[in-house]
Design an enzyme around this catalytic site. Structure first.
Site, PDB file in Angstrom:
ATOM      1  N   GLU A  86       0.849  -1.204   0.000  1.00  0.00           N
ATOM      2  CA  GLU A  86       0.000   0.000   0.000  1.00  0.00           C
ATOM      3  C   GLU A  86       0.880   1.248   0.000  1.00  0.00           C
ATOM      4  O   GLU A  86       0.636   2.196  -0.736  1.00  0.00           O
ATOM      5  CB  GLU A  86      -0.912  -0.007   1.228  1.00  0.00           C
ATOM      6  CG  GLU A  86      -1.981   1.079   1.137  1.00  0.00           C
ATOM      7  CD  GLU A  86      -2.972   1.015   2.297  1.00  0.00           C
ATOM      8  OE1 GLU A  86      -3.042  -0.052   2.959  1.00  0.00           O
ATOM      9  OE2 GLU A  86      -3.638   2.028   2.546  1.00  0.00           O
ATOM     10  N   GLU A 127      23.701   4.543  27.653  1.00  0.00           N
ATOM     11  CA  GLU A 127      23.205   4.266  26.298  1.00  0.00           C
ATOM     12  C   GLU A 127      24.075   3.216  25.618  1.00  0.00           C
ATOM     13  O   GLU A 127      25.270   3.153  25.897  1.00  0.00           O
ATOM     14  CB  GLU A 127      23.276   5.540  25.450  1.00  0.00           C
ATOM     15  CG  GLU A 127      22.458   6.671  25.981  1.00  0.00           C
ATOM     16  CD  GLU A 127      22.971   8.033  25.494  1.00  0.00           C
ATOM     17  OE1 GLU A 127      22.771   9.003  26.230  1.00  0.00           O
ATOM     18  OE2 GLU A 127      23.575   8.102  24.414  1.00  0.00           O
ATOM     19  N   LYS A 143      26.385   1.826  22.851  1.00  0.00           N
ATOM     20  CA  LYS A 143      27.312   2.507  21.933  1.00  0.00           C
ATOM     21  C   LYS A 143      27.252   1.758  20.598  1.00  0.00           C
ATOM     22  O   LYS A 143      27.806   0.685  20.448  1.00  0.00           O
ATOM     23  CB  LYS A 143      28.731   2.486  22.499  1.00  0.00           C
ATOM     24  CG  LYS A 143      29.705   3.359  21.722  1.00  0.00           C
ATOM     25  CD  LYS A 143      31.038   3.467  22.450  1.00  0.00           C
ATOM     26  CE  LYS A 143      32.009   4.366  21.685  1.00  0.00           C
ATOM     27  NZ  LYS A 143      32.264   3.903  20.300  1.00  0.00           N
ATOM     28  N   ARG A 168      31.918  12.990  11.155  1.00  0.00           N
ATOM     29  CA  ARG A 168      32.681  13.592  12.254  1.00  0.00           C
ATOM     30  C   ARG A 168      34.000  14.128  11.722  1.00  0.00           C
ATOM     31  O   ARG A 168      34.460  15.208  12.118  1.00  0.00           O
ATOM     32  CB  ARG A 168      32.926  12.515  13.321  1.00  0.00           C
ATOM     33  CG  ARG A 168      33.712  12.988  14.518  1.00  0.00           C
ATOM     34  CD  ARG A 168      33.976  11.832  15.505  1.00  0.00           C
ATOM     35  NE  ARG A 168      34.856  12.267  16.547  1.00  0.00           N
ATOM     36  CZ  ARG A 168      36.166  12.405  16.381  1.00  0.00           C
ATOM     37  NH1 ARG A 168      36.717  12.120  15.221  1.00  0.00           N
ATOM     38  NH2 ARG A 168      36.921  12.840  17.364  1.00  0.00           N
ATOM     39  N   LYS A 225      26.911   8.819  30.707  1.00  0.00           N
ATOM     40  CA  LYS A 225      26.988  10.289  30.784  1.00  0.00           C
ATOM     41  C   LYS A 225      26.370  10.774  32.084  1.00  0.00           C
ATOM     42  O   LYS A 225      25.320  10.268  32.502  1.00  0.00           O
ATOM     43  CB  LYS A 225      26.190  10.918  29.632  1.00  0.00           C
ATOM     44  CG  LYS A 225      26.682  10.562  28.258  1.00  0.00           C
ATOM     45  CD  LYS A 225      25.716  11.021  27.176  1.00  0.00           C
ATOM     46  CE  LYS A 225      26.176  10.468  25.850  1.00  0.00           C
ATOM     47  NZ  LYS A 225      25.234  10.710  24.762  1.00  0.00           N
ATOM     48  N   LYS A 258      34.008  -0.109  27.101  1.00  0.00           N
ATOM     49  CA  LYS A 258      34.188  -0.911  25.883  1.00  0.00           C
ATOM     50  C   LYS A 258      34.079  -2.397  26.197  1.00  0.00           C
ATOM     51  O   LYS A 258      34.659  -2.872  27.183  1.00  0.00           O
ATOM     52  CB  LYS A 258      35.577  -0.633  25.280  1.00  0.00           C
ATOM     53  CG  LYS A 258      35.841   0.825  24.957  1.00  0.00           C
ATOM     54  CD  LYS A 258      35.055   1.294  23.758  1.00  0.00           C
ATOM     55  CE  LYS A 258      35.738   0.793  22.505  1.00  0.00           C
ATOM     56  NZ  LYS A 258      35.265   1.466  21.287  1.00  0.00           N
TER      57      LYS A 258
HETATM   58  C1  0XT Z   1      28.520  13.154  24.202  1.00  0.00           C
HETATM   59  O1  0XT Z   1      29.399  12.622  23.231  1.00  0.00           O
HETATM   60  C2  0XT Z   1      29.118  11.394  22.730  1.00  0.00           C
HETATM   61  N1  0XT Z   1      28.015  10.701  23.078  1.00  0.00           N
HETATM   62  C3  0XT Z   1      27.776   9.482  22.551  1.00  0.00           C
HETATM   63  N2  0XT Z   1      26.670   8.780  22.897  1.00  0.00           N
HETATM   64  C4  0XT Z   1      26.431   7.572  22.363  1.00  0.00           C
HETATM   65  N3  0XT Z   1      25.325   6.908  22.721  1.00  0.00           N
HETATM   66  N4  0XT Z   1      27.278   7.010  21.445  1.00  0.00           N
HETATM   67  C5  0XT Z   1      28.387   7.661  21.080  1.00  0.00           C
HETATM   68  N5  0XT Z   1      29.213   7.086  20.174  1.00  0.00           N
HETATM   69  C6  0XT Z   1      28.687   8.928  21.612  1.00  0.00           C
HETATM   70  N6  0XT Z   1      29.807   9.622  21.238  1.00  0.00           N
HETATM   71  C7  0XT Z   1      30.038  10.835  21.788  1.00  0.00           C
HETATM   72  C8  0XT Z   1      31.272  11.621  21.390  1.00  0.00           C
END
Ligand code: 0XT
Length: 308
Positions: free
Chosen positions: A31, A108, A110, A131, A281, A305
């Site tokens: 559709e 979050e 990555k 970037r 963060k 990591k």
């Molecule tokens: C605030 O800066 C960033 N935040 C991020 N957040 C996520 N989820 N993934 C990234 N790769 C990332 N990279 C940077 C430089």
């Protein structure tokens, strides 16, 4: 005819938003395709009524002969890394020393893709760039326009710059390499290279066929909105029609952060896309401002990591 084109454009954009951003299809592909063919026919006979946020933009324009350079108004920084629980606790200690109090954290996934920045003016997608070296990137707007989860027009006509990770889902990566195998072409080593390769070639019609996707993870700059937390910023961009990752978690303590990181070590195999870690963060924006940046990365964020 102008009304018909406007109606079809709005309807198809709404369907695409539900399908690609919310993962909640509202109509069948057949559709959708039928309506799109109808719109393209009308646009071809009345190009003066074609909208700049028309879904027909997704097929990609003519190839570029080169990429223009873009100076980032706000540098696209990199993240410092943590490899184990001790590194995370050291990060938390440094942050608490800097702030004089214990912050809450936003965690979050990555995504293992290509970092891009998207600029919207009065709600219209006007520029997208890689970037690059953090201050100078490449203008890949025409390629990014082919990604269905990148809205060409936001749900509010705001000026905003957002950053995110463009990526290729695992299934698309497997299919692409099968195709390359058949044509005896060079295979991509992993989905990240495949996404980068797809976005950094000059013909948008190729990018359009690569099933790329994106998750937005931060606001570069926003004028005149009272947002005081990172998770609030993610909610805000989600309400604008941008795609954010639903696995984001607001953790109250570093113990919760560590638990979250460990939980994804195994669960990541079940994700439809590759991740190479977790980004942690400090959540309150005033705490982020208090901590500031080193020459190359924020003091208020760290990337945990996973072992390769
Ligand atoms: C605030 O800066 C960033 N935040 C991020 N957040 C996520 N989820 N993934 C990234 N790769 C990332 N990279 C940077 C430089």
């Amino acid at each position: 005819v102008k009304k018909k084109i406007k109606h079809l454009t709005d309807l198809l954009n709404e369907y695409a938003y539900s399908y690609y951003v919310l993962d909640q299809p509202k109509v069948s592909d057949a559709e959708y395709d039928q309506l799109l063919r109808e719109l393209i026919k009308l646009e071809d006979s009345h190009p003066e009524f074609k909208r700049d946020d028309s879904p027909s933009e997704r097929v990609g324009g003519k190839p570029l002969d080169q990429f223009k350079k873009v100076q980032h108004t706000i540098p696209m920084l990199s993240l410092s890394n943590a490899f184990n629980e001790e590194d995370l606790r050291d990060f938390d200690r440094r942050v608490q020393q800097g702030l004089g109090h214990a912050p809450t954290y936003s965690c979050e996934l990555k995504i293992d893709g290509l970092a891009v920045t998207l600029i919207y003016e009065e709600g219209r997608f006007v520029l997208g760039a890689t970037r690059g070296d953090g201050t100078t990137g490449e203008d890949i707007t025409s390629n990014l326009k082919t990604i269905p989860s990148i809205p060409l027009r936001l749900r509010e006509s705001v000026d905003i710059e957002v950053r995110g990770e463009a990526f290729m889902p695992k299934k698309s990566f497997v299919r692409l390499n099968e195709e390359k195998e058949k044509n005896e072409e060079q295979l991509f080593a992993n989905p990240r290279n495949a996404a980068a390769g797809s976005l950094r070639q000059l013909d948008p019609k190729i990018a359009a066929k690569r099933n790329l996707d994106i998750f937005i993870y931060s606001i570069g700059q926003i004028r005149g909105k009272e947002i005081d937390s990172h998770h609030g910023a993610l909610e805000y961009v989600g309400n604008l029609g941008l795609k954010t990752n639903k696995e984001q978690k607001h953790c109250k303590t570093i113990d919760e952060v560590i638990e979250y990181c460990e939980s994804w070590l195994d669960k990541r195999a079940d994700l439809p896309y590759e991740i190479d870690g977790i980004v942690i963060k400090v959540d309150a924006l005033k705490d982020q401002e208090a901590l500031g940046f080193t020459a190359k990365s924020p003091r208020w964020a760290i990337a945990f990591k996973f072992p390769a």
